[in-house]
Design an enzyme around this catalytic site. Structure first.
Site, PDB file in Angstrom:
ATOM      1  N   ASP A  96       0.822  -1.207   0.000  1.00  0.00           N
ATOM      2  CA  ASP A  96       0.000   0.000   0.000  1.00  0.00           C
ATOM      3  C   ASP A  96       0.855   1.257   0.000  1.00  0.00           C
ATOM      4  OD1 ASP A  96      -2.017  -1.730   0.167  1.00  0.00           O
ATOM      5  OD2 ASP A  96      -2.912  -0.939   2.008  1.00  0.00           O
ATOM      6  N   GLU A 126       3.896   1.682  -1.138  1.00  0.00           N
ATOM      7  CA  GLU A 126       4.533   1.918  -2.446  1.00  0.00           C
ATOM      8  C   GLU A 126       3.516   2.506  -3.426  1.00  0.00           C
ATOM      9  OE1 GLU A 126       7.413  -1.073  -4.529  1.00  0.00           O
ATOM     10  OE2 GLU A 126       6.992  -1.766  -2.498  1.00  0.00           O
ATOM     11  N   LYS A 130     -11.393   3.647  10.763  1.00  0.00           N
ATOM     12  CA  LYS A 130     -11.572   3.414   9.324  1.00  0.00           C
ATOM     13  C   LYS A 130     -11.300   1.950   8.994  1.00  0.00           C
ATOM     14  CE  LYS A 130      -9.950   5.356   4.925  1.00  0.00           C
ATOM     15  NZ  LYS A 130      -9.302   4.200   4.354  1.00  0.00           N
ATOM     16  N   ARG A 168     -17.980   0.679  -5.337  1.00  0.00           N
ATOM     17  CA  ARG A 168     -17.648   2.076  -5.565  1.00  0.00           C
ATOM     18  C   ARG A 168     -17.257   2.341  -7.021  1.00  0.00           C
ATOM     19  NH1 ARG A 168     -13.113   5.366  -2.259  1.00  0.00           N
ATOM     20  NH2 ARG A 168     -11.714   3.944  -3.327  1.00  0.00           N
TER      21      ARG A 168
END
Ligand code: IVH
Length: 676
Positions: A35, A37, A120, A141
């Site tokens: 994540d 990178e 989150k 999404r």
């Protein structure tokens, strides 16, 4: 190329890479990079765009949220766009976030804003449309505007109410939230996916909803999209309503004001992170009041009224469940902390190295301790600190075992260079005699630079070891394929493939073979030197018979340390047996002779002192290219001693006494030039 085109080219390259990462991440659920990178690349693209306005691309990560929906599902538009969140990483970022809000609302500093602080969850967001109380459609999404119709798959999730018949439930509403998988359920899926998020995404987007049903997905609600008939005025009331309507909400949600309190809550939750049964990667702060939210509006694709305060991408707090001692190939005892699994930068971490005994003593690390673990790049995760305040009264110091599991007493070697005992405790160099070292040596034997056998990686060696299929190197070439065929997850084809790869590697170069033996201090480079020196496997095997080890010191690069280790290897009957067995099974090639026709053939050289404009390594390769050899000490076998600046006087004296030619750099180069 002018500056503009260079920038364009770099920009395009980065965008292409970004697209590739997205494709693997979103379509295949197989992230190519961590994540952090990924975020780094996104930031680079952002900076290039910011500094070069002439760049405009449809593919810009700044204009898209997530990724275009994959082709497997029907697509549909979101009535209200699904936004993304801006990130904050520090207290300073939060102060700025709040300042921007007060400025925008034209309020004085000190204006109190209440935030809904919501841990989150790191999963997959989904938008659920309810009409007249019925769940009618669910979208992923997608790119924020257009999502995939995954209604059937969402229908398999128990946490999603299918019908809500309460009077105050809006006539129409898109309930939005996160689909995720619990850590305890991920345990069963961890061989297939890198982390719970990928497992959730993979399961949710199965073509067949029956497959989704098999996986225990959960849903937590936190916001809404389009609505008609919603009668609440702030986020915390909305969350309470969700609960009444039958949705699950995050049990750690809180209403907080003031940056300092946000930070306290953040630190508190970060410590609890390892105990939660779901992955969180930060805390979302939302201005609580909907009227203020409306005034604040959006910037680009994120609301001005919310921010995600992310946890550090390479550190996390967890708890040590146990400390295991692993034995390495060279006998080193490495303590490894078994920690409560925790997601660090997209990778589920359950082991962290404690390096060695001294490190445990220095940091007083104990079983049960709450610790901070760091995972940076490809380095093995390690424990960086202990939170002593969290320690229970009855905790005991960790006693490092003094014996190897093979029963032998361990030692700490004395390092002649540092004049200190090593920090590392070892099972003395027992090689294949220690069954724990033997297993590690076998892994080395099949590794990439050694035998490099396709389909026989570390995990399989481990399994075959436990099944008694492989105990010593020769067993690899006499495998019982009939038995392997019947093992769980194997079968005829896999066994045949393995047989093919093993047979293919029966022919091997002498240098690879020497390297495979895993003799301590004999790495690739030294194996090459030894192969050249011996020329054939036969000569190597005879070394012990001749008992003439000291001659190895003539090889430039082989010193006392290597010599002791080689001697030790050949002094063990088990190793001689292994060599004899392998001799029968393998075809070990003669070492390639370097051209024997060069001008320096049959001549040996030794350099003492510093040479001008040419490194030792270059001199060595010059000599070897011309068929000469280099040695490391003055002996009768030496032909030329080359002297540079500040030579070792004793070497010159010894050479003169033995009537060896002593030459300088120019004279050496002349010898070479004469020939070329
Ligand atoms: S609010 C309008 N609330 O974080 C704000 N998002 O990077 C956007 N997420 O796509 C959504 N927990 O997948 C919101 N309590 C929460 C959340 C949350 C997790 C995810 C969601 C969103 C992403 C934003």
């Amino acid at each position: 190329m002018n500056k503009k085109s260079t920038i364009k080219l770099i920009y395009k390259k980065k965008l292409d890479l970004f697209q590739k990462y997205n494709k693997f991440y979103f379509d295949k659920n197989q992230p190519l990079v961590s994540d952090s990178e990924y975020d780094e690349l996104k930031k680079e693209i952002y900076l290039i765009e910011k500094n070069n306005i002439f760049l405009k691309s449809k593919n810009s990560p700044l204009k898209t949220v997530g990724h275009k929906p994959s082709k497997n599902f029907k697509k549909a538009n979101h009535k209200v766009r699904m936004l993304s969140l801006a990130n904050a990483f520090s207290e300073e970022d939060l102060i700025n976030f709040e300042k921007k809000i007060t400025n925008f609302l034209s309020k004085k500093e000190g204006f109190k804003i209440s935030y809904s602080a919501e841990p989150k969850i790191d999963g997959i967001s989904a938008s659920l449309t309810y009409k007249n109380g019925n769940f009618v459609r669910g979208l992923s999404r997608g790119d924020g505007k257009e999502g995939e119709d995954i209604t059937e798959n969402l229908n398999t999730i128990k946490d999603i109410p299918k019908k809500i018949s309460l009077k105050d439930f809006p006539k129409e509403i898109d309930i939005r939230g996160e689909v995720f998988i619990q850590n305890s359920d991920f345990e069963y899926l961890k061989d297939k996916f890198a982390n719970p998020r990928n497992a959730a995404s993979g399961s949710l987007r199965q073509k067949n909803p029956e497959d989704t049903k098999k996986i225990p997905l959960k849903f937590i609600a936190y916001t809404f999209g389009f609505e008609n008939g919603l009668k609440v005025e702030n986020q915390s009331d909305y969350l309470s309503q969700l609960k009444i309507w039958g949705f699950k909400i995050n049990p750690l949600n809180k209403l907080i004001s003031g940056v300092k309190n946000l930070i306290d809550n953040y630190n508190d939750i970060e410590k609890k992170r390892a105990d939660l049964d779901f992955d969180i990667d930060g805390i979302v702060y939302k201005v609580n009041d909907f009227a203020l939210q409306k005034r604040l509006g959006n910037v680009a694709n994120a609301p001005r009224w919310a921010v995600a305060h992310k946890f550090s991408s390479n550190k996390a707090v967890s708890q040590i469940k146990d400390i295991e001692i692993q034995i390495g190939r060279t006998g080193a005892l490495t303590p490894v902390a078994k920690i409560k699994p925790i997601n660090i930068g997209g990778v589920q971490v359950s082991n962290a190295t404690l390096h060695n005994e001294d490190e445990i003593i220095r940091k007083d690390i104990r079983i049960g301790d709450t610790v901070t673990v760091e995972r940076a790049g490809d380095v093995i995760p390690h424990v960086i600190s202990v939170d002593v305040s969290k320690r229970k009264n009855n905790s005991n110091k960790f006693i490092f075992p003094k014996k190897c599991p093979c029963g032998y007493n361990t030692i700490k070697e004395f390092n002649k260079l540092t004049k200190k005992f090593d920090a590392v405790r070892r099972c003395p160099d027992r090689g294949f005699e220690c069954n724990r070292i033997a297993k590690e040596k076998l892994k080395h034997f099949v590794s990439k630079e050694a035998f490099n056998i396709d389909g026989l990686g570390k995990k399989i060696v481990e399994k075959f070891w436990e099944l008694n299929l492989i105990k010593l190197p020769q067993d690899i070439f006499k495998l019982d394929y009939k038995r392997i065929e019947k093992l769980d997850g194997w079968g005829r084809l896999s066994a045949d493939n393995l047989r093919y790869s093993v047979d293919e590697k029966k022919q091997i170069s002498l240098e690879r073979f020497i390297y495979s033996l895993g003799i301590r201090h004999i790495g690739l480079e030294n194996a090459k030197l030894l192969a050249r020196y011996f020329g054939s496997f036969h000569n190597l095997k005879n070394l012990s018979k001749k008992n003439n080890y000291n001659e190895l010191l003539n090889i430039d690069g082989i010193g006392e340390t290597q010599l002791v280790s080689i001697k030790n290897f050949f002094s063990k009957d088990i190793n001689i047996k292994i060599l004899n067995e392998l001799d029968k099974l393998l075809n070990i090639q003669q070492a390639k002779n370097i051209s024997k026709k060069g001008i320096l053939r049959d001549k040996s050289f030794l350099v003492t002192g510093k040479l001008n404009n040419i490194s030792r390594a270059e001199v060595k390769s010059l000599i070897e290219e011309n068929s000469g050899t280099t040695v490391s000490s003055v002996s009768k076998k030496l032909n030329y001693l080359i002297i540079g600046e500040k030579p070792t006087k004793s070497k010159i004296e010894d050479a003169k006494a033995l009537k060896i030619k002593v030459i300088n750099q120019d004279e050496f180069l002349k010898i070479l030039n004469k020939t070329s």
